[in-house]
Design a protein around this motif. Structure first.
Motif, PDB file in Angstrom:
ATOM      1  N   ASP A 183       0.787  -1.373   0.105  1.00  0.00           N
ATOM      2  CA  ASP A 183      -0.042  -0.070  -0.018  1.00  0.00           C
ATOM      3  C   ASP A 183       0.781   1.105  -0.015  1.00  0.00           C
ATOM      4  O   ASP A 183       0.601   2.232  -0.699  1.00  0.00           O
ATOM      5  CB  ASP A 183      -1.035   0.032   1.393  1.00  0.00           C
ATOM      6  N   ARG A 242      -2.627   5.766  -4.076  1.00  0.00           N
ATOM      7  CA  ARG A 242      -3.363   4.949  -3.098  1.00  0.00           C
ATOM      8  C   ARG A 242      -3.221   5.876  -1.903  1.00  0.00           C
ATOM      9  O   ARG A 242      -4.239   6.399  -1.189  1.00  0.00           O
ATOM     10  CB  ARG A 242      -2.907   3.335  -2.777  1.00  0.00           C
ATOM     11  N   GLU A 243      -2.019   6.281  -1.409  1.00  0.00           N
ATOM     12  CA  GLU A 243      -1.824   7.351  -0.305  1.00  0.00           C
ATOM     13  C   GLU A 243      -2.500   8.687  -0.554  1.00  0.00           C
ATOM     14  O   GLU A 243      -3.231   9.344   0.067  1.00  0.00           O
ATOM     15  CB  GLU A 243      -0.457   7.519  -0.042  1.00  0.00           C
ATOM     16  N   ASN A 273      -6.249   8.134   0.059  1.00  0.00           N
ATOM     17  CA  ASN A 273      -6.533   8.158   1.321  1.00  0.00           C
ATOM     18  C   ASN A 273      -6.449   9.681   1.968  1.00  0.00           C
ATOM     19  O   ASN A 273      -7.276   9.886   2.783  1.00  0.00           O
ATOM     20  CB  ASN A 273      -5.462   7.138   2.134  1.00  0.00           C
ATOM     21  N   CYS A 274      -5.502  10.383   1.448  1.00  0.00           N
ATOM     22  CA  CYS A 274      -5.762  11.694   2.006  1.00  0.00           C
ATOM     23  C   CYS A 274      -6.890  12.641   1.641  1.00  0.00           C
ATOM     24  O   CYS A 274      -7.490  13.112   2.342  1.00  0.00           O
ATOM     25  CB  CYS A 274      -4.342  12.372   1.407  1.00  0.00           C
ATOM     26  N   GLN A 288      -9.721  11.189   0.574  1.00  0.00           N
ATOM     27  CA  GLN A 288     -11.052  10.589   1.251  1.00  0.00           C
ATOM     28  C   GLN A 288     -10.966  11.501   2.817  1.00  0.00           C
ATOM     29  O   GLN A 288     -12.086  11.733   3.470  1.00  0.00           O
ATOM     30  CB  GLN A 288     -10.963   9.237   1.316  1.00  0.00           C
ATOM     31  N   PHE A 316     -13.110   5.087   8.956  1.00  0.00           N
ATOM     32  CA  PHE A 316     -11.956   5.088   8.002  1.00  0.00           C
ATOM     33  C   PHE A 316     -10.995   5.954   9.112  1.00  0.00           C
ATOM     34  O   PHE A 316     -11.267   7.331   9.312  1.00  0.00           O
ATOM     35  CB  PHE A 316     -12.174   5.941   6.966  1.00  0.00           C
ATOM     36  N   HIS A 367      -6.886   7.230  10.410  1.00  0.00           N
ATOM     37  CA  HIS A 367      -5.451   7.518  10.400  1.00  0.00           C
ATOM     38  C   HIS A 367      -4.909   6.405  11.128  1.00  0.00           C
ATOM     39  O   HIS A 367      -4.900   6.505  12.517  1.00  0.00           O
ATOM     40  CB  HIS A 367      -4.967   8.848  10.556  1.00  0.00           C
ATOM     41  N   PHE A 369      -0.415   9.509   4.752  1.00  0.00           N
ATOM     42  CA  PHE A 369      -1.803   8.570   4.774  1.00  0.00           C
ATOM     43  C   PHE A 369      -1.365   7.168   4.099  1.00  0.00           C
ATOM     44  O   PHE A 369      -2.381   6.675   3.644  1.00  0.00           O
ATOM     45  CB  PHE A 369      -2.747   9.341   4.141  1.00  0.00           C
ATOM     46  N   MET A 426      -3.731   3.589   6.430  1.00  0.00           N
ATOM     47  CA  MET A 426      -5.200   3.917   6.833  1.00  0.00           C
ATOM     48  C   MET A 426      -5.971   2.685   7.588  1.00  0.00           C
ATOM     49  O   MET A 426      -5.706   1.359   6.846  1.00  0.00           O
ATOM     50  CB  MET A 426      -6.043   4.597   5.979  1.00  0.00           C
ATOM     51  N   THR A 467      -9.719   0.595   8.250  1.00  0.00           N
ATOM     52  CA  THR A 467     -11.159   0.707   7.926  1.00  0.00           C
ATOM     53  C   THR A 467     -12.016  -0.346   8.696  1.00  0.00           C
ATOM     54  O   THR A 467     -11.441  -1.287   9.255  1.00  0.00           O
ATOM     55  CB  THR A 467     -11.401   0.227   6.280  1.00  0.00           C
TER      56      THR A 467
END
Length: 511
Positions: free
Chosen positions: A195, A201-202, A205-206, A208, A277, A279, A304, A307, A309
């Motif tokens: 990841d 992908r990071e 995440n940031c 979101q 979701f 950190h 990020f 993360m 979930t």
């Protein structure tokens, strides 16, 4: 190359006496007896846990990250070893700027000067996976540019292969090896690294997390500039603040540390229970605090790559257990574990309740400075092993984040009462989930499904009656019956809710 790397790992292991640790744990096996004939017994001034930490630091950033991840699995480790691994620091020298420029040019197909109005040659942060430079976009927007280390993918692949081999040997040579599931731990670590190696992908995440806290007055999250992002490059808004570890500086600037500590708890529970979701890497190096303007005293989140979930079922389970803990309703906690299938079905609830009470009762009515969540978690894990409870993978990062929250709370306000801060939030959340508002929300969400299903019921019944297969007809009728029953229940719930609302309105009018 792999043989050279293996040879270096072996030399580091011998220098720090890791062979003696293996001998101690395989003393009663045939393999241990053979190894003792080859490897001489030696003595060391440092404890075995310290020697392992030093060895991981010597082997480089990937092994350091593995040790850091392993330190969060207190369900697998002795407390002294987990505490020592938690001290690992991921301080890595930056890679040369010309390599950073080459990586950017390969990503964009243009020179850095053609992409950015300014690119600072000196990096501001460097870690095992990437490093960060400041710069500016063509329109003058200040940005932080995160760049993957050149060649890091192949290095990680080779080291992961070696770690997997070592894990397989541990399973075969160590009596407790299989119980600790080292290969599963390595696989979990590999997933997290995969990841982190994809900066797109990071960036997602940031983005979101920023959307989740768009209107927050407690947490700032940088904006992502997607036109400049790629698999090996992430460009985001430059954030201005000071590291949260600089307590004296924040106090001198007038930041309310008590309010900051309470906000940290609320932010964490909001991420977990409202959004599912969160950190999952909230160590002090990844958190700044704004010290100027209207945003002074707000948290700033960075990095990020990791993360966590949670599903709706996870959130419901956690909220019920937290509230039960706060109310000291240990029977409800024990029963929730049995209902969730986390302990064997034959577990005696009263015995499990008694064990949980022994762990949790001593920590209540104490300020945070007098509570060790590390020790509490350790005792809970010991209780879990006693009752053969399975540690849920989706909650491992949550446990790690709770420990991070504890550390931050101790720094900011040792007298913070975590329970008193969290309880009102959880009660509000549970009310939203099971109260009238939750019912109306579910009715609204399910309305499109009813509109599509109800007109089909006569046709489905006709098809079922015409079906030549008796068994299929029976199943179709049973399914249809269940669907009709479910629709009826929802309709009854709607009617009951409307009657309740009408009653409340009449009561108000008649007052």
């Amino acid at each position: 190359m792999r043989l050279l790397r293996l040879a270096r790992i072996s030399l580091v292991a011998l220098r720090h006496g890791l062979d003696q640790m293996i001998l101690d744990r395989t003393a009663t096996t045939r393999v241990g007896a053979c190894l003792r004939r080859v490897l001489p017994a030696r003595s060391f001034s440092e404890a075995p846990e310290v020697r392992l930490r030093l060895a991981l630091e010597s082997l480089g950033p990937i092994f350091v990250k593995f040790g850091q991840m392993l330190s969060t699995r207190r369900d697998l480790l002795a407390p002294a070893l987990a505490d020592e691994l938690a001290k690992l620091q991921d301080r890595v020298p930056p890679f040369p700027t010309d390599q950073a420029l080459a990586r950017l040019e390969a990503e964009y197909g243009r020179t850095v000067n053609e992409v950015f109005a300014r690119f600072d040659m000196q990096p501001v942060a460097s870690a095992s996976i990437a490093q960060v430079h400041f710069g500016a976009l063509p329109d003058g927007t200040e940005v932080a540019i995160k760049i993957l280390r050149p060649g890091i993918e192949s290095i990680i692949a080779k080291d992961l292969a070696l770690l997997d081999t070592a894990a397989a040997l541990i399973e075969r040579l160590w009596v407790d090896g299989r119980r600790l599931k080292p290969r599963e731990v390595v696989a979990e670590f590999a997933k997290h690294l995969d990841d982190e190696l994809d900066l797109m992908r990071e960036a997602a995440n940031c983005s979101q997390l920023r959307r989740n806290f768009k209107d927050s007055t407690q947490l700032q999250v940088p904006e992502v500039y997607w036109d400049f992002c790629g698999k090996s490059v992430m460009v985001m808004q430059r954030m201005h603040g000071i590291p949260i570890s600089q307590i004296d500086t924040m106090r001198a600037l007038g930041v309310d540390l008590a309010a900051l500590s309470r906000a940290g708890v609320e932010i964490f529970f909001t991420q977990v229970f409202r959004d599912g979701f969160f950190h999952a890497d909230m160590h002090p190096g990844n958190i700044l605090v704004a010290t100027e303007g209207v945003r002074r005293g707000q948290y700033i989140a960075l990095d990020f790559g990791i993360m966590g979930t949670l599903t709706d079922r996870d959130k419901q389970y956690l909220a019920q257990n937290f509230l039960a803990f706060f109310k000291r309703d240990y029977k409800r906690v024990a029963q929730a574990h049995v209902d969730a299938g986390w302990v064997p079905p034959g577990t005696r609830v009263d015995e499990f309740e008694s064990a949980i009470r022994a762990v949790c009762e001593p920590i209540f009515d104490k300020p945070l400075k007098d509570i060790s969540f590390g020790k509490t978690l350790l005792r809970l894990f010991q209780t879990a092993r006693r009752f053969q409870m399975e540690v849920q993978p989706q909650l491992v990062m949550l446990q790690k984040t709770l420990l991070n929250i504890e550390g931050l709370g101790r720094q900011l306000n040792p007298d913070l009462d975590l329970w008193a801060t969290a309880k009102p939030f959880l009660e509000r959340w549970m009310s939203d989930q099971v109260g009238p508002r939750a019912l109306l929300r579910h009715l609204r969400d399910e309305a499109p499904n009813w509109a599509g299903t109800l007109p089909q019921l006569p046709r489905l019944m006709h098809q079922a009656l015409q079906d030549n297969s008796t068994e299929q007809a029976r199943r179709a009728l049973e399914n249809m019956g269940r669907r009709i029953e479910a629709q009826q229940k929802m309709i009854y719930a709607c009617v009951a809710t409307l009657l309740l609302l009408c009653g409340l309105v009449l009561a108000l009018l008649l007052r």
